[in-house]
Design a protein around this motif. Structure first.
Motif, short mmCIF file in Angstrom:
data_model
loop_
_atom_site.label_atom_id
_atom_site.label_comp_id
_atom_site.label_asym_id
_atom_site.label_seq_id
_atom_site.Cartn_x
_atom_site.Cartn_y
_atom_site.Cartn_z
N GLU A 68 0.87 -1.17 0.00
CA GLU A 68 0.00 0.00 0.00
C GLU A 68 0.91 1.23 0.00
O GLU A 68 1.93 1.24 0.69
CB GLU A 68 -0.86 -0.01 1.26
CG GLU A 68 -1.73 1.22 1.43
CD GLU A 68 -2.47 1.18 2.75
OE1 GLU A 68 -3.56 0.59 2.79
OE2 GLU A 68 -1.93 1.73 3.74
N ALA A 69 0.54 2.21 -0.79
CA ALA A 69 1.26 3.48 -0.78
C ALA A 69 0.24 4.59 -0.58
O ALA A 69 -0.84 4.56 -1.16
CB ALA A 69 2.03 3.68 -2.08
N VAL A 70 0.59 5.53 0.28
CA VAL A 70 -0.29 6.66 0.57
C VAL A 70 0.52 7.93 0.38
O VAL A 70 1.60 8.07 0.94
CB VAL A 70 -0.84 6.61 2.01
CG1 VAL A 70 -1.76 7.79 2.29
CG2 VAL A 70 -1.56 5.29 2.27
N ARG A 71 -0.01 8.85 -0.41
CA ARG A 71 0.64 10.15 -0.58
C ARG A 71 -0.21 11.20 0.11
O ARG A 71 -1.38 11.37 -0.21
CB ARG A 71 0.81 10.49 -2.04
CG ARG A 71 1.46 11.86 -2.22
CD ARG A 71 1.86 12.11 -3.64
NE ARG A 71 2.28 13.49 -3.83
CZ ARG A 71 2.73 13.97 -4.96
NH1 ARG A 71 2.84 13.18 -6.02
NH2 ARG A 71 3.08 15.23 -5.06
N LEU A 72 0.41 11.87 1.04
CA LEU A 72 -0.23 12.99 1.72
C LEU A 72 0.50 14.26 1.28
O LEU A 72 1.41 14.20 0.45
CB LEU A 72 -0.17 12.78 3.23
CG LEU A 72 -0.95 11.51 3.64
CD1 LEU A 72 -0.21 10.73 4.69
CD2 LEU A 72 -2.33 11.88 4.08
N ASP A 73 0.10 15.40 1.80
CA ASP A 73 0.68 16.66 1.35
C ASP A 73 2.20 16.71 1.49
O ASP A 73 2.89 17.21 0.62
CB ASP A 73 0.07 17.85 2.09
CG ASP A 73 -1.36 18.11 1.65
OD1 ASP A 73 -1.69 17.76 0.50
OD2 ASP A 73 -2.13 18.65 2.45
N LYS A 74 2.71 16.20 2.59
CA LYS A 74 4.14 16.39 2.87
C LYS A 74 4.96 15.11 2.84
O LYS A 74 6.18 15.17 2.96
CB LYS A 74 4.32 17.08 4.22
CG LYS A 74 3.71 18.47 4.22
CD LYS A 74 4.06 19.25 5.45
CE LYS A 74 3.44 20.63 5.36
NZ LYS A 74 4.03 21.58 6.26
N TYR A 75 4.34 13.96 2.72
CA TYR A 75 5.12 12.72 2.73
C TYR A 75 4.39 11.59 2.03
O TYR A 75 3.19 11.65 1.77
CB TYR A 75 5.53 12.32 4.14
CG TYR A 75 4.39 12.21 5.13
CD1 TYR A 75 3.77 11.00 5.35
CD2 TYR A 75 3.94 13.32 5.84
CE1 TYR A 75 2.72 10.88 6.25
CE2 TYR A 75 2.89 13.22 6.73
CZ TYR A 75 2.29 12.00 6.93
OH TYR A 75 1.25 11.89 7.82
N ILE A 76 5.17 10.55 1.73
CA ILE A 76 4.65 9.30 1.16
C ILE A 76 4.92 8.19 2.18
O ILE A 76 6.01 8.12 2.75
CB ILE A 76 5.32 8.97 -0.19
CG1 ILE A 76 4.82 9.92 -1.27
CG2 ILE A 76 5.05 7.51 -0.59
CD1 ILE A 76 5.45 9.71 -2.64
#
Length: 149
Positions: A68-76
């Motif tokens: 699973e990969a999650v990209r948020l505003d400041k990090y992955i």
């Protein structure tokens, strides 16, 4: 902004191109700092390779590896679940001196991951698996965004 993707593949290094192609979705919109994106890809490649070659070493090729990969505003964040035996990541990192040349080159991938990840852990889960957790900051600053809209 939040983007979350999921992939399941067999315990097989030949799946690496598929894994990297799947991960390309995390680079939308593109991360301006190409070195940061390269580091994210390297973390995924090293993590996947370690699961295949070490955690799943004696397991059938059909044994699934879930990612699973999650990209948020400041990090992955990257999570890779394995069904291997217990492994103390922090102990192994302390045991392996910085990029030492040893007979089998063991531990170098972990050292590379430790050097470029902002957070790195390998913890048991409630369903008798292990989760390799990797977090990488993709944007630091207070004005300009590290991504193109």
């Amino acid at each position: 902004m939040k983007n979350k993707i999921y992939l399941k593949v067999n315990t097989d290094l030949t799946a690496l191109p598929q894994v990297l192609s799947w991960f390309e979705q995390m680079n939308q919109p593109p991360i301006l700092d190409k070195q940061i994106w390269w580091q994210c890809q390297t973390l995924l490649m090293e993590g996947f390779t370690n699961i295949v070659e070490h955690a799943h070493k004696n397991l059938p090729i059909e044994t699934p590896i879930e990612m699973e990969a999650v990209r948020l505003d400041k990090y992955i964040e990257i999570r890779i679940w394995s069904q291997g035996k217990p492994f103390d990541l922090q102990h192994k990192l302390r045991q392996t001196s910085e990029f030492e040349e040893n007979e089998q080159d063991r531990g170098r991938g972990l050292k590379i991951m430790s050097a470029i990840a902002d957070k790195l852990s390998y913890e048991p889960t409630v369903d008798n698996r292990y989760c390799l957790f990797i977090s990488k900051v993709i944007y630091e600053g207070s004005g300009e965004w590290g991504v193109r809209s």
